[in-house]
Design a protein around this motif. Structure first.
Motif, PDB file in Angstrom:
ATOM      1  N   LYS A  13     -99.179   3.503   0.491  1.00  0.00           N
ATOM      2  CA  LYS A  13     -99.291   4.961   0.345  1.00  0.00           C
ATOM      3  C   LYS A  13    -100.573   5.443   1.000  1.00  0.00           C
ATOM      4  CE  LYS A  13     -96.987   5.893  -4.075  1.00  0.00           C
ATOM      5  NZ  LYS A  13     -97.198   6.374  -5.445  1.00  0.00           N
ATOM      6  N   ASP A  63     -96.566  10.544  -7.079  1.00  0.00           N
ATOM      7  CA  ASP A  63     -95.509   9.812  -7.763  1.00  0.00           C
ATOM      8  C   ASP A  63     -94.239   9.946  -6.944  1.00  0.00           C
ATOM      9  OD1 ASP A  63     -95.029   8.077  -9.945  1.00  0.00           O
ATOM     10  OD2 ASP A  63     -93.660   9.570 -10.749  1.00  0.00           O
ATOM     11  N   SER A  64     -93.633   8.813  -6.635  1.00  0.00           N
ATOM     12  CA  SER A  64     -92.478   8.807  -5.743  1.00  0.00           C
ATOM     13  C   SER A  64     -91.361   7.975  -6.334  1.00  0.00           C
ATOM     14  CB  SER A  64     -92.862   8.209  -4.390  1.00  0.00           C
ATOM     15  OG  SER A  64     -93.961   8.891  -3.860  1.00  0.00           O
ATOM     16  N   PHE A 137     -93.770  -0.432   3.087  1.00  0.00           N
ATOM     17  CA  PHE A 137     -93.945  -1.078   1.779  1.00  0.00           C
ATOM     18  C   PHE A 137     -92.755  -0.730   0.882  1.00  0.00           C
ATOM     19  CE2 PHE A 137     -94.995   2.649  -0.829  1.00  0.00           C
ATOM     20  CZ  PHE A 137     -95.295   3.578   0.152  1.00  0.00           C
ATOM     21  N   TYR A 139     -89.567   0.032  -0.967  1.00  0.00           N
ATOM     22  CA  TYR A 139     -88.153   0.050  -0.596  1.00  0.00           C
ATOM     23  C   TYR A 139     -87.922   0.354   0.888  1.00  0.00           C
ATOM     24  CZ  TYR A 139     -87.489   0.298  -5.679  1.00  0.00           C
ATOM     25  OH  TYR A 139     -87.514   0.035  -7.028  1.00  0.00           O
ATOM     26  N   ASP A 140     -88.981   0.442   1.663  1.00  0.00           N
ATOM     27  CA  ASP A 140     -88.821   0.795   3.091  1.00  0.00           C
ATOM     28  C   ASP A 140     -87.796  -0.070   3.844  1.00  0.00           C
ATOM     29  OD1 ASP A 140     -90.467   2.983   3.007  1.00  0.00           O
ATOM     30  OD2 ASP A 140     -92.206   1.990   3.896  1.00  0.00           O
ATOM     31  N   LYS A 160     -92.885   7.499  10.503  1.00  0.00           N
ATOM     32  CA  LYS A 160     -92.379   7.677   9.136  1.00  0.00           C
ATOM     33  C   LYS A 160     -92.916   8.984   8.555  1.00  0.00           C
ATOM     34  CE  LYS A 160     -92.414   5.787   4.446  1.00  0.00           C
ATOM     35  NZ  LYS A 160     -92.986   4.859   3.475  1.00  0.00           N
ATOM     36  N   HIS A 165     -90.371  11.800   2.882  1.00  0.00           N
ATOM     37  CA  HIS A 165     -90.666  12.549   1.661  1.00  0.00           C
ATOM     38  C   HIS A 165     -92.169  12.803   1.513  1.00  0.00           C
ATOM     39  CE1 HIS A 165     -90.750   8.279   1.370  1.00  0.00           C
ATOM     40  NE2 HIS A 165     -91.264   8.264   0.153  1.00  0.00           N
ATOM     41  N   ARG A 166     -92.964  11.746   1.736  1.00  0.00           N
ATOM     42  CA  ARG A 166     -94.424  11.885   1.570  1.00  0.00           C
ATOM     43  C   ARG A 166     -95.000  12.735   2.698  1.00  0.00           C
ATOM     44  NH1 ARG A 166     -95.142   7.120   0.678  1.00  0.00           N
ATOM     45  NH2 ARG A 166     -94.947   7.453  -1.554  1.00  0.00           N
TER      46      ARG A 166
END
Ligand code: IMP
Length: 179
Positions: A13, A63-64, A137, A139-140, A160, A165-166
């Motif tokens: 992250k 939080d993801s 990292f 679930y990628d 990415k 999402h991030r």
């Protein structure tokens, strides 16, 4: 340059935050632990975490989760626990033979400075049939974003960040901070 403290122990992250934000801010990783409640929404997890982090303000938390349609949103808010127990292999096993492989990643960034604000990003996609790629990292290696034929783990961080999402949550955060 203003400093942004990201409260996380996840180097993956942090790498994504650095890549996207470090031209505008000094991005620091702070490994302080906070409890994650098992709420049904990421937003509630973040709001709850804020209560434990008042001594570290100003700060950001993230939080993801991965939400799989066929599994009614599982692992969702349980994504961290499921990664530790089942891992990507376990998810692939649960999805064996399933045709509907739709899934989405959600990310909620909580910014806590003079006020508390949330920024959310969603990335739609599907679960691959096998693990692919060694970047990223979590679930990628099993997540293929919509419009692509390769997984997040087969993409460089900057790529990415453009679609994830991030990346979207960080874009909303940047828009707010630069206003
Ligand atoms: P948390 O946000 O740290 O609770 O993350 C929940 C779980 O999802 C952890 O196991 C993370 O590794 C994983 N995760 C979070 N964000 C991503 C991502 O962008 N890609 C892949 N896995 C992720």
């Amino acid at each position: 340059m203003k400093t942004l403290d990201v409260i996380t122990s996840n180097k993956g992250k942090y790498r994504e935050y650095e890549e996207k934000l470090s031209s505008t801010f000094v991005v620091k990783m702070n490994n302080v632990h906070y409890p994650e409640i098992q709420a049904s929404r990421l937003e509630d997890v973040v709001h709850h975490a804020f209560e434990y982090l008042e001594d570290y303000v100003p700060l950001m938390i993230d939080d993801s989760g991965l939400f799989i349609n066929r599994l009614k949103g599982f692992p969702g808010v349980y994504s961290a626990y499921v990664m530790k127990t089942l891992g990507c292999e376990g998810i692939l096993k649960l999805m064996e033979g399933e045709e509907d492989r739709k899934a989405r990643f959600e990310c909620v960034i909580g910014l806590f400075d003079d006020e508390k604000r949330l920024f959310k990003g969603i990335c739609e996609g599907r679960i691959s049939t096998k693990m692919r790629g060694d970047m990223g990292f979590g679930y990628d290696p099993i997540f293929i974003p919509s419009g692509y034929d390769f997984t997040f783990a087969e993409m460089e961080t900057d790529r990415k960040n453009k679609i994830s999402h991030r990346g979207k949550a960080m874009k909303a955060l940047l828009d707010h901070l630069e206003r």
